[in-house]
Scaffold this active site. Structure first.
Site, PDB file in Angstrom:
ATOM      1  N   HIS A  22      -2.789   5.455  13.184  1.00 20.98           N
ATOM      2  CA  HIS A  22      -1.268   4.873  13.785  1.00 20.98           C
ATOM      3  C   HIS A  22      -0.555   6.128  14.481  1.00 20.98           C
ATOM      4  CE1 HIS A  22      -1.488   1.599  10.660  1.00 20.98           C
ATOM      5  NE2 HIS A  22      -2.424   1.521  11.455  1.00 20.98           N
TER       6      HIS A  22
ATOM      7  N   HIS B 140      -1.740  -5.288  16.574  1.00 20.96           N
ATOM      8  CA  HIS B 140      -2.164  -4.144  15.979  1.00 20.96           C
ATOM      9  C   HIS B 140      -3.398  -3.676  15.936  1.00 20.96           C
ATOM     10  CE1 HIS B 140      -1.325  -1.295  12.678  1.00 20.96           C
ATOM     11  NE2 HIS B 140      -2.774  -1.522  12.330  1.00 20.96           N
TER      12      HIS B 140
ATOM     13  N   HIS C 165     -12.448  -0.142  13.222  1.00 23.68           N
ATOM     14  CA  HIS C 165     -12.522   1.572  13.324  1.00 23.68           C
ATOM     15  C   HIS C 165     -14.049   1.835  13.445  1.00 23.68           C
ATOM     16  CE1 HIS C 165      -8.263   1.576  12.248  1.00 23.68           C
ATOM     17  NE2 HIS C 165      -8.641   0.949  11.136  1.00 23.68           N
TER      18      HIS C 165
HETATM   19 ZN   LIG Z   1      -3.896  -0.180  11.680  1.00 24.38          ZN
END
Ligand SMILES: [Zn+2]
Length: 291
Positions: A67, A223, A250
Site C-alpha cells: 500500500h 483495491h 500478489h
Molecule cells: Zn491490499
C-alpha cells in the site's frame, strides 16, 4: 512525516517515517529497531506473497509493503527512505490514502536528474489456471484489472485506469482492502490478520458488508489495482506499459516483476523529454525541509 498504527497480519504496533533520499537511490526500507538495516524495494528481495507482499534480506523481514509503495508510485515519488521500527507496515485505514496525505503534507520536490522509466518493449503474458497477468508496450502507465468473486456484492468487476492523468489519487488510493468474515477464523489460526478490524478493512459477510458504506461501488477491484501498482513498484522505476490482470494476486504480480527483471529484452531504460507544462518527468523526492 510520521505515522503509527498496527500491522494487518502481525497486529504489531509500528511507527513509520518517510524521509527524502538522493536522486537515483530509489525506494529503501530501513528497520530502525535492527540497527537501521536497509532493504531495497526491489523484486530480488521479495520473500513471501500470500495475502501480502513481504521483502526479506539476510533474514530481516519487512511485511505488507504494497500500500505504501502504491502511494509512492501514485504520487510520483522516485526516491525515499521508509523508516519503520517493527516488521510490518501499518495498515492504517486499509487503503493508500493516509500515505498519500502524508506525502502531500511533507511536500514533493523535483530533483535535477531526469526520471528514468522502465519502458516495456515486448509483451509478456503469464497464466496460472484461470489467473492471468500481462504487460504490453505503451507510452503511458495503464492498468486493466478484472476480478470475479462469487459474492452478491462483487461478482465480476472490471476497472481500467491510466496513472498518468491523476486518476490514482481520486479513484484508486482511497480503495480499502477487504476480507470475508467466514474466512477470518481460519486465517487467524494461520497467524494472519491479527491486526484486522472494521476500521481497516471492508468486512464482507456471506451476502452483505458488515461495515458500510463502501467508498466506491466497485471498491474491491479498485483495491486490487492499488495492490498491483504497489507490487509492480518492485521493478524499481516508474513503468511505461499497459498491464492487464484477471483474477491475479500478489503471487502473480510479483511473478511478473521477476520475469521483467530477469529478461532485459522485454524493456529498456529511458527518460522522457521534459515538458515545462507537465513537470512529471523529473525524479521526485519528498521536500526535505518539511519532513
Ligand atoms: Zn491490499
Amino acid at each position: 512525516m510520521e505515522c503509527q498504527g498496527v500491522g494487518l497480519h502481525s497486529g504489531a504496533p509500528v511507527k513509520l517515517r518517510i524521509l527524502p533520499a538522493p536522486a537515483g537511490s530509489g525506494i529503501r526500507f530501513r528497520r530502525t529497531d535492527l540497527d537501521n538495516f536497509e532493504i531495497e524495494a526491489l523484486g530480488r528481495n521479495v520473500a513471501r506473497v500470500s495475502y501480502a507482499t513481504s521483502l526479506m534480506k539476510k533474514g530481516v523481514l519487512i511485511s505488507t509493503t504494497e500500500h505504501l509503495l502504491s502511494a509512492l508510485i501514485g504520487t510520483g515519488i522516485d526516491n525515499a527512505i521508509i523508516e519503520l521500527d517493527n516488521l510490518e507496515l501499518p495498515i492504517l485505514d486499509g487503503s493508500a490514502l493516509p500515505f498519500v496525505e502524508m506525502i502531500h503534507r511533507a511536500g514533493i520536490r523535483k530533483q535535477r536528474r531526469p526520471r528514468s522509466y522502465l519502458r516495456i518493449c515486448r509483451e509478456l503474458e503469464l497464466r496460472e489456471g484461470n489467473k492471468f497477468i500481462a504487460v504490453y508496450p505503451a507510452e503511458t502507465y495503464s492498468v486493466s484489472y478484472t476480478i470475479d468473486f462469487p459474492h452478491p456484492l462483487i461478482g465480476r468487476e472490471v476497472f481500467r485506469g491510466n496513472l498518468s492523468d491523476g486518476q490514482y489519487l481520486r479513484g484508486i488510493a482511497p480503495a480499502r482492502t477487504f476480507g470475508f468474515l467466514h474466512e477470518a477464523e481460519a486465517m487467524r489460526q494461520q497467524g494472519l490478520i491479527r491486526g484486522a478490524s472494521e476500521e481497516n478493512a471492508v468486512v464482507l459477510t456471506r451476502d452483505s458488508v458488515l461495515n458500510p458504506p463502501l467508498r466506491f461501488s466497485d471498491e474491491f477491484v479498485r483495491h486490487k489495482v492499488l495492490d498491483l501498482i504497489g507490487d509492480l513498484a518492485l521493478v524499481g522505476k516508474q513503468i511505461l506499459g499497459s498491464i492487464v490482470a484477471d483474477r491475479a494476486g500478489h503471487a502473480m504480480h510479483t511473478a511478473l516483476v521477476s520475469r521483467i527483471l530477469r529478461d532485459h529484452s522485454l524493456w529498456e531504460e529511458t527518460t522522457v523529454p521534459e515538458d515545462d507544462d507537465v513537470p512529471v518527468n523529473s525524479a521526485r523526492v519528498l521536500a526535505a525541509h518539511t519532513v
